[in-house]
Write an enzyme that holds these catalytic residues in place. Structure first.
Site, short mmCIF file in Angstrom:
data_model
loop_
_atom_site.label_atom_id
_atom_site.label_comp_id
_atom_site.label_asym_id
_atom_site.label_seq_id
_atom_site.Cartn_x
_atom_site.Cartn_y
_atom_site.Cartn_z
N GLU A 5 0.94 -1.29 -0.08
CA GLU A 5 -0.01 0.08 -0.05
C GLU A 5 0.87 1.28 0.02
OE1 GLU A 5 -3.91 -1.30 2.21
OE2 GLU A 5 -2.34 -0.98 3.67
N CYS A 58 -10.93 0.99 6.99
CA CYS A 58 -10.57 2.27 7.33
C CYS A 58 -11.48 3.19 6.63
CB CYS A 58 -8.94 2.43 7.50
SG CYS A 58 -8.45 1.62 5.98
#
Length: 640
Positions: A312, A411
């Protein structure tokens, strides 16, 4: 809505409220979005997204984890990842900002109910985490690389800050929970304590905000210690290297953001907060350099950041492949936070330009039109049609090819929710000399300048559909002040009209200084006509291709808009000799279908290529793509 302009009687109702800086934010009590694109997003966020998040937090057990903690039965029955507590806190923050915008007795009751469950789970010494510290669980602070204890604490602190700023007399106990935990963290990680940091930065900016709202300097000092320790090798090395969590180079020495894109932006945000509160010009200068280099070399056209899926993370300079773009929604949210803090600290329209680009093309792209499904990652090129997500099933993190209702790592939905709920506070700023409009939406602004003058503005615009921004002054001024309107970097040829006189204004800020009178009108006209955009030639993946942008909104070619018999967006080229144009509310470009014959070996003299007759095809705003079922899509289109 009532605006209070007596600075002595209130605290700015905004997520970031630095005590010093070039500009100060105007909060939810001073700015109200009244219509247009963002008002629609906010309505959906309040009516659909917040209840949706609360439902999934309950259903997946992340809220019940706090009940188990209060009952003393953990770890049995605990559900969710190690950071699931943070999603509850982000929901609370989003709800607090929404309650700061509009009274909602039902939401207030639900908010207090969730807070009561959090309060009940806190341990006697202030510690609060459902994943550590009990028999059968890992010891406290035993996994700083991956445990997210401090990360979760940070989101708790930010929820408490939002509550104090929107309902200072709430008396629900949330602030007490936050300060008790913050006191414990200062004891454990202070100058004589554990000399380490959290693997996922976040607590830094949260501690500073908590210090700002409580006046407790100890919290800001702890944030400073965390920032100074980062990059000194205090965390274990991992397969992706310490750069993954920015523990490879001290913050002051870094040239560009690197590693996990969310962590990098959260750390940078916290470091800006520390620098502004401590007067650390050297640290702020380093962050200014990192922001500039990251924007110039490691940011997508959409404002998205992060081109690596496995970690990521940011790629190397100019490593920005559209089909492998990770561009995590949370990285976009964190980028907005970093840019906004730099804007407040330094001033400069470039920071607000990136905020705008990221809001319209990352934050707005994640949620579905109905606010109940989301993108975790935001690709710029979809090669195969996506699979519709089951609305009743949790999806893997970034493997959902269409927006999904919930993720194993969740998230992004509450991050989008808290951003939209607090969005009014990103529209305008003030300085000793006047008011600056940083983002454009129909809005009311009411504030007081440093000299006590009260300023009222009404902004009327259809932006970004239309580039006309009209600002009407609502009060007579007792002395001259300056109204500044941001002219985006793409807006060459913009004009400003005052008292019937029109002048061209360059990108940056268009300024009008005078002793305004009620009824004075200033009009900024931005050229939002669609245009081709070409990339830096060092971005190998899109060389020979163009994108289309209309105002701040990136456009995309979606397969559902192709003519019959054209199966895929991979089979087209764009005729750049014909400029893109607006037609019936859509941007239209001229495309040719490209037929390429397969060869036995793809590296010979070149496969035969045939181009069919050109056809005009509509594009879709990138933030609206994939709302009409499975499709292929691309932002960058090869030139003919």
């Amino acid at each position: 809505m009532t605006f209070t302009t007596d600075r002595a009687l209130r605290t700015t109702v905004a997520p970031a409220v630095p005590s010093t800086g070039r500009l100060r934010p105007l909060g939810l009590d001073e700015v109200r979005i009244t219509g247009g694109y963002w008002a629609g997003r906010q309505r959906v966020n309040a009516a659909a997204t917040l209840p949706h998040i609360e439902h999934w937090l309950e259903r997946e057990g992340w809220l019940p984890n706090f009940d188990l903690a209060a009952a003393g039965t953990l770890p049995e029955g605990r559900r969710g990842r190690e950071f699931s507590d943070s999603e509850v806190y982000k929901f609370l923050e989003a709800a607090a900002w929404q309650l700061g915008r509009d009274d909602d007795p039902a939401l207030e009751e639900r908010f207090r109910s969730v807070v009561a469950r959090v309060v009940a789970a806190q341990e006697a010494d202030g510690y609060l985490n459902t994943n550590f510290g009990r028999p059968g669980q890992g010891e406290r602070w035993s996994d700083l690389e991956w445990g997210h204890e401090l990360y979760c604490a940070g989101h708790l602190f930010q929820a408490a800050v939002a509550r104090v700023r929107t309902r200072p007399d709430a008396g629900d106990g949330l602030l007490g929970v936050a300060t008790r935990f913050a006191d414990l963290i200062c004891d454990v990680f202070g100058a004589d304590g554990i000399r380490s940091v959290c693997g996922h930065a976040e607590v830094e900016t949260a501690l500073v905000e908590l210090g700002r709202v409580t006046g407790e300097a100890r919290y800001i000092e702890q944030a400073r210690l965390f920032v100074e320790r980062r990059g000194t090798g205090v965390l274990r090395d991992i397969e992706w290297g310490r750069s993954y969590y920015q523990d490879d180079i001290p913050v002051r020495e870094a040239e560009v953001l690197r590693g996990h894109a969310v962590r990098a932006n959260y750390l940078a945000s916290g470091a800006v907060d520390v620098a502004t509160e401590t007067g650390d010009a050297g640290l702020l200068g380093a962050l200014e350099r990192q922001w500039a280099n990251t924007v110039a070399r490691r940011t997508y056209l959409t404002g998205g950041q992060g081109s690596h899926h496995q970690d990521e993370a940011f790629g190397d300079d100019f490593e920005l492949p559209p089909d492998r773009a990770y561009s995590e929604t949370c990285a976009g949210v964190a980028s907005v936070q970093f840019s906004w803090r730099m804007l407040l600290a330094r001033g400069g329209s470039g920071y607000a330009d990136l905020v705008e680009r990221t809001l319209f093309n990352v934050v707005a792209t994640s949620p579905s039109a109905d606010g109940t499904a989301f993108y975790y990652a935001n690709t710029l090129h979809r090669r195969t049609p996506g699979e519709p997500a089951d609305p009743d099933t949790v999806s893997p993190r970034a493997e959902s090819s269409l927006r999904a209702p919930w993720f194993e790592v969740t998230c992004c939905p509450p991050n989008v929710a808290r951003t939209l709920a607090s969005l009014d506070s990103y529209l305008a700023t003030a300085s000793d000399d006047g008011v600056q409009l940083q983002q454009f939406a129909p809005a009311r602004v009411a504030t007081a300048l440093t000299d006590g003058q009260e300023v009222e503005l009404t902004v009327t615009t259809a932006y970004p559909s239309d580039g006309r921004v009209e600002v009407v002054v609502g009060r007579d001024a007792s002395a001259p002040w300056t109204l500044s309107l941001r002219v985006p970097d793409w807006a060459a040829g913009a004009t400003l009209t005052v008292d019937g006189e029109t002048t061209e204004v360059a990108p940056g800020y268009a300024e009008v200084r005078r002793a305004f009178r009620a009824g004075d009108t200033v009009v900024l006209d931005l050229p939002v006509a669609p245009r081709f955009v070409r990339a830096d030639p060092r971005i190998d993946a899109v060389r020979g291709s163009v994108a289309v942008q209309r105002g701040p909104v990136v456009q995309a070619l979606e397969s559902v808009d192709l003519p019959d018999g054209w199966p895929d967006v991979a089979d087209v080229v764009v005729d750049t000799a014909v400029a893109p144009r607006d037609e019936d509310g859509r941007v239209v470009v001229r495309l040719c279908r490209r037929r390429v014959a397969d060869a036995g070996w793809p590296y010979g003299a070149g496969a035969p290529v045939e181009a069919e007759a050109a056809v005009d095809v509509p594009l879709v705003a990138y933030h609206d793509w994939a709302e009409r079922g499975p499709s292929t899509m691309r932002v960058w289109i090869p030139e003919s």
